[in-house]
Design a protein around this motif. Structure first.
Motif: not given
Length: 349
Positions: A103-109, A318-329
């Motif tokens: 998924l291209e960033k961001p995960l959601g709005r 795991k890929p380099i950046v997982t969805g769950r890790e990206a939640l912190a951003s």
């Protein structure tokens, strides 16, 4: 049933034909040892056909039929590059059919929509990777290696600088810089790359005091300027300054000040200033001074993320950046916005 890669080259569909699609197609073209671009899905397939010029291989199908991708066992991976406002439903359909999502960033709005996307993929058992290509830049990889080995000492101060320029034409695109389509302005669309990279090196932020604004240089709904004071869980303090109103356009820079050395990380190189007077320059990029503000860099970084994701799907890691890790951003961006609205510090969980 979750799809598996059965062929030597994994079948991939690109969902979305907007500004970033050229970069994806060029990256997929150079990754043909491990992937085959089978289809490009767009609301207007005829308008997307120009993308074939960026792919040096068999011309992919151009279609608006997302169901055909979901139902095709020979396409186990979809790269989703639609606007944030429409991607949750796209991801739900693909994930429920067993298709793995890059998924291209961001995960959601907003953080809740981001968490919904993560939950959808986890419940379906598919792998969700987030395309934060700054993480695979050679200077970032070198910095992560130094941080991991512990020779730098304790982290004391963090500087995150995102000094970008976008002409008004950038925001004249329908929905660009709005909360309804993008979820915000400079932070969620642009600075989120540097935020994600910084957090991967520093660990989480625990408190934010911030201000955001829309400058007179842009006609847009959301912010084109943000400044925040940060307190990190590790005890370090720091700052974030991000804008798309800083002319001329410059590259993003992260500076990490440790007990024994300071790191300067940008797209060109990693510079290390040791407290004993030594200076090291590592991972210097050739020709990195040639920037393209609209494309955001070279397609080789996207290619590296795609190749890593294919390997993750093939071998189950795991890929380099997982969805769950990206939640912190996303949580940090939301905290900055809340602090700006209220004028008070915001604590992060």
């Amino acid at each position: 049933m979750v799809k598996k890669i059965q062929q030597v080259r994994a079948g991939v569909a690109l969902i979305g034909a907007g500004m970033i699609a050229k970069t994806h197609v060029a990256a997929l073209s150079d990754a043909q040892d491990v992937v085959e671009l089978c289809s490009i899905i767009s609301r207007n397939p005829d308008k997307a056909r120009y993308l074939a010029d960026y792919y040096h291989g068999p011309i992919p199908d151009f279609s608006s039929d997302l169901d055909a991708i979901a139902d095709n066992p020979d396409i186990p991976i979809a790269i989703v590059a639609t606007p944030p406002s429409v991607r949750k439903d796209v991801i739900a359909k693909l994930a429920q059919a067993g298709t793995h999502i890059l998924l291209e960033k961001p995960l959601g709005r907003d953080p809740q929509e981001a968490r919904d996307v993560v939950d959808i993929c986890e419940q379906a058992g598919v792998i969700l990777g987030i395309l934060f290509q700054h993480r695979v830049r050679p200077p970032a990889i070198a910095a992560a290696r130094h941080v991991a080995n512990g020779n730098l000492g304790r982290l004391g101060l963090v500087e995150i600088s995102v000094p970008l320029w976008r002409d008004q034409s950038y925001y004249d695109e329908l929905g660009r810089g709005t909360y309804a389509r993008d979820g915000g302005g400079v932070m969620i669309t642009n600075a989120i790359h540097s935020i994600n990279l910084a957090l991967s090196l520093t660990g989480p932020v625990k408190r934010v005091q911030a201000m955001t604004a829309t400058t007179p240089l842009h006609n847009m709904e959301a912010e084109d300027f943000a400044v925040a004071g940060l307190q990190f869980e590790c005890g370090a303090s720091g700052s974030l300054v991000a804008s798309t109103a800083m002319f001329p356009h410059r590259t993003e820079v992260i500076r990490l000040h440790f007990e024994r050395a300071s790191l300067k990380i940008d797209k060109n190189a990693l510079k290390i200033n040791w407290r004993d007077g030594r200076t090291d320059v590592e991972a210097k990029e050739k020709g990195a001074d040639k920037t393209n503000p609209l494309l955001g860099g070279k397609h080789e970084w996207h290619q590296a993320m795609i190749e890593d994701f294919v390997d993750a799907v093939r071998h189950g890691h795991k890929p380099i950046v997982t969805g769950r890790e990206a939640l912190a951003s996303h949580d940090l961006i939301a905290a900055i916005e809340l602090s700006s609205r209220t004028g008070h510090p915001v604590d992060l969980a």
